[in-house]
Scaffold this active site. Structure first.
Site, PDB file in Angstrom:
ATOM      1  N   GLY A  11       0.860  -1.023   0.156  1.00 20.46           N
ATOM      2  CA  GLY A  11      -0.271   0.043  -0.072  1.00 20.46           C
ATOM      3  C   GLY A  11       0.647   1.097   0.065  1.00 20.46           C
ATOM      4  O   GLY A  11       2.277   1.123   0.402  1.00 20.46           O
ATOM      5  N   PHE A  12       0.105   2.356  -0.510  1.00 22.77           N
ATOM      6  CA  PHE A  12       1.082   3.118  -0.232  1.00 22.77           C
ATOM      7  C   PHE A  12       2.014   4.128   1.445  1.00 22.77           C
ATOM      8  O   PHE A  12       2.469   3.740   1.112  1.00 22.77           O
ATOM      9  CB  PHE A  12      -0.278   4.609  -0.126  1.00 22.77           C
ATOM     10  CG  PHE A  12       0.438   6.213  -0.387  1.00 22.77           C
ATOM     11  CD1 PHE A  12       1.221   6.668  -0.496  1.00 22.77           C
ATOM     12  CD2 PHE A  12      -0.253   7.066   0.687  1.00 22.77           C
ATOM     13  CE1 PHE A  12       1.961   7.998   0.146  1.00 22.77           C
ATOM     14  CE2 PHE A  12      -0.336   8.542   0.685  1.00 22.77           C
ATOM     15  CZ  PHE A  12       0.728   8.729   0.888  1.00 22.77           C
ATOM     16  N   ILE A  13       1.555   3.702   2.427  1.00 27.67           N
ATOM     17  CA  ILE A  13       1.710   3.912   3.262  1.00 27.67           C
ATOM     18  C   ILE A  13       2.839   2.949   4.306  1.00 27.67           C
ATOM     19  O   ILE A  13       4.228   3.531   4.358  1.00 27.67           O
ATOM     20  CB  ILE A  13       0.800   4.120   4.620  1.00 27.67           C
ATOM     21  CG1 ILE A  13       0.199   5.354   4.158  1.00 27.67           C
ATOM     22  CG2 ILE A  13       2.203   4.089   6.263  1.00 27.67           C
ATOM     23  CD1 ILE A  13      -1.165   6.676   5.668  1.00 27.67           C
ATOM     24  N   TYR A 153     -17.125   3.300   8.294  1.00 30.15           N
ATOM     25  CA  TYR A 153     -14.951   3.197   8.163  1.00 30.15           C
ATOM     26  C   TYR A 153     -14.291   3.496   9.638  1.00 30.15           C
ATOM     27  O   TYR A 153     -13.461   2.291  10.219  1.00 30.15           O
ATOM     28  CB  TYR A 153     -14.658   4.094   7.469  1.00 30.15           C
ATOM     29  CG  TYR A 153     -12.887   4.352   7.014  1.00 30.15           C
ATOM     30  CD1 TYR A 153     -12.280   3.250   7.453  1.00 30.15           C
ATOM     31  CD2 TYR A 153     -12.048   5.503   7.592  1.00 30.15           C
ATOM     32  CE1 TYR A 153     -10.747   3.727   7.598  1.00 30.15           C
ATOM     33  CE2 TYR A 153     -10.987   5.832   7.241  1.00 30.15           C
ATOM     34  CZ  TYR A 153     -10.117   4.609   7.531  1.00 30.15           C
ATOM     35  OH  TYR A 153      -8.997   4.622   7.753  1.00 30.15           O
ATOM     36  N   LYS A 157     -12.789   1.395  12.838  1.00 29.19           N
ATOM     37  CA  LYS A 157     -10.939   2.286  12.962  1.00 29.19           C
ATOM     38  C   LYS A 157     -11.025   1.638  14.739  1.00 29.19           C
ATOM     39  O   LYS A 157     -10.160   1.942  15.293  1.00 29.19           O
ATOM     40  CB  LYS A 157     -10.451   2.898  12.457  1.00 29.19           C
ATOM     41  CG  LYS A 157     -10.618   2.986  10.821  1.00 29.19           C
ATOM     42  CD  LYS A 157      -9.471   1.427  10.560  1.00 29.19           C
ATOM     43  CE  LYS A 157      -7.862   2.029  10.799  1.00 29.19           C
ATOM     44  NZ  LYS A 157      -6.978   0.699  10.235  1.00 29.19           N
TER      45      LYS A 157
END
Length: 336
Positions: A11-13, A153, A157
């Site tokens: 993924g991006f991070i 979402y 979390k």
């Protein structure tokens, strides 16, 4: 050579986090299912760069697959775990909430069970600034209540924070939860505003600007974020012996568990963010002004003083610098 397990590694991070651990001389196990939520080719390119290191092992599997993480923990016995795998996106959680239940909640449960059996010395799990929900007192502090999430979402979390705290308390697992604030930069996700705005501006297409542009975000440059994560690896939370916690610290009085904001400590108007993209691309945006979308919030702003007290570090990259870096990457990657 110490071993780190990074979930969401393509993924991006995640790809930036993996690279940082590799650069620091660690062996990295990168778990990613390469989901098609957005362009898989982008994930494959990130992963291909990581695979160039002999100290990187790529594992393709979903975190929620029963027994997958248990087997991986038993085989690799990671010293540190950075859990970034999740179904992301506020708006998509309205359309497909089950994906969030399975990846975010069940996936985190599988991770915690594996850690219970084979405890790492520190687990660092990604949460979100969206956990603050309907809170209006800003900047957001980790010690304030966060009980009114605005999207499914965010609810998933926040649920993972509660789940992780219970395991930290019951099984003495040191856990740090990050609340990220609008991360952006090169290799960013195509579903995020910076990517969509840049793409449309360069293609002379209008951009959708929600809440008629009256929105603010604490934009956090990905390199700053990764520096903060790396430094927090060493800030292992300890259960307070007498239940006493210092003022301003989110450390649990009954567990080796802490929540830490990672943000730029600066709330930027969306219109200023768009102007930074216009400056970097050399083009003006055609703005399609729209009302606020369901589940979204008008503003975010991090109090990152706890991060600074734990690590001595504070993110500093300004929006103009970070946006230009993304636009330069985008032009190069897509040959625009």
């Amino acid at each position: 050579m110490p071993t780190a397990l990074v979930t969401g590694a393509a993924g991006f991070i995640g790809s930036f986090v993996c690279r940082r651990f590799l650069d620091e001389g660690w062996r990295v196990i990168g778990l990613d299912c390469l989901s098609d939520y957005y362009d898989v080719a982008l994930k494959e390119r990130r992963e291909a760069m990581l695979n160039q290191s002999p100290n990187y092992r790529s594992v393709h599997e979903m975190v929620e697959t029963p027994g997958c993480l248990m087997s991986l923990f038993e085989e690799e016995r990671p010293d540190v775990v950075v859990h970034l795998a999740a179904q992301a996106g506020v708006r998509y959680s309205i359309e497909n909430p089950r994906a969030y239940l399975e990846s975010n909640i069940i996936g985190t449960f599988e991770l915690l069970e594996a850690a219970r059996a084979f405890p790492p010395r520190h687990m660092l799990l990604a949460s979100t600034s969206s956990a603050y929900g309907a809170n209006t007192v800003m900047p957001y502090q980790e010690t304030v209540k966060a009980d009114h999430q605005m999207s499914f979402y965010a609810a998933t979390k926040k649920s993972t924070e509660s789940m992780a705290h219970s395991y930290a308390h019951l099984f003495d697992l040191p856990i740090t939860m990050f609340r990220f604030f609008t991360v952006y930069g090169p290799w960013g996700r195509p579903d995020m505003a910076l990517f969509k705005f840049t793409k449309n501006i360069l293609e002379d297409k209008p951009i959708d600007v929600y809440n008629f542009g009256d929105m603010k975000r604490d934009f956090t440059y990905v390199v700053d974020l990764v520096e903060a994560i790396w430094l927090l690896v060493a800030a292992v939370p300890l259960r307070p012996e007498d239940g006493t916690v210092a003022e301003g610290d989110s450390l649990s009085p009954v567990a080796p568990f802490r929540v830490v904001n990672i943000g730029n400590s600066n709330s930027v108007q969306l219109t200023d963010f768009i102007e930074a993209i216009e400056e970097a691309t050399g083009r003006k945006a055609e703005r399609n002004l729209m009302p606020m979308q369901a589940g979204d919030v008008p503003a975010t702003w991090a109090d990152a003083s706890l991060l600074q007290s734990l690590t001595g570090y504070a993110p500093t990259t300004d929006v103009k610098t970070g946006v230009k870096a993304f636009v330069d990457w985008y032009r190069d990657y897509y040959q625009v």
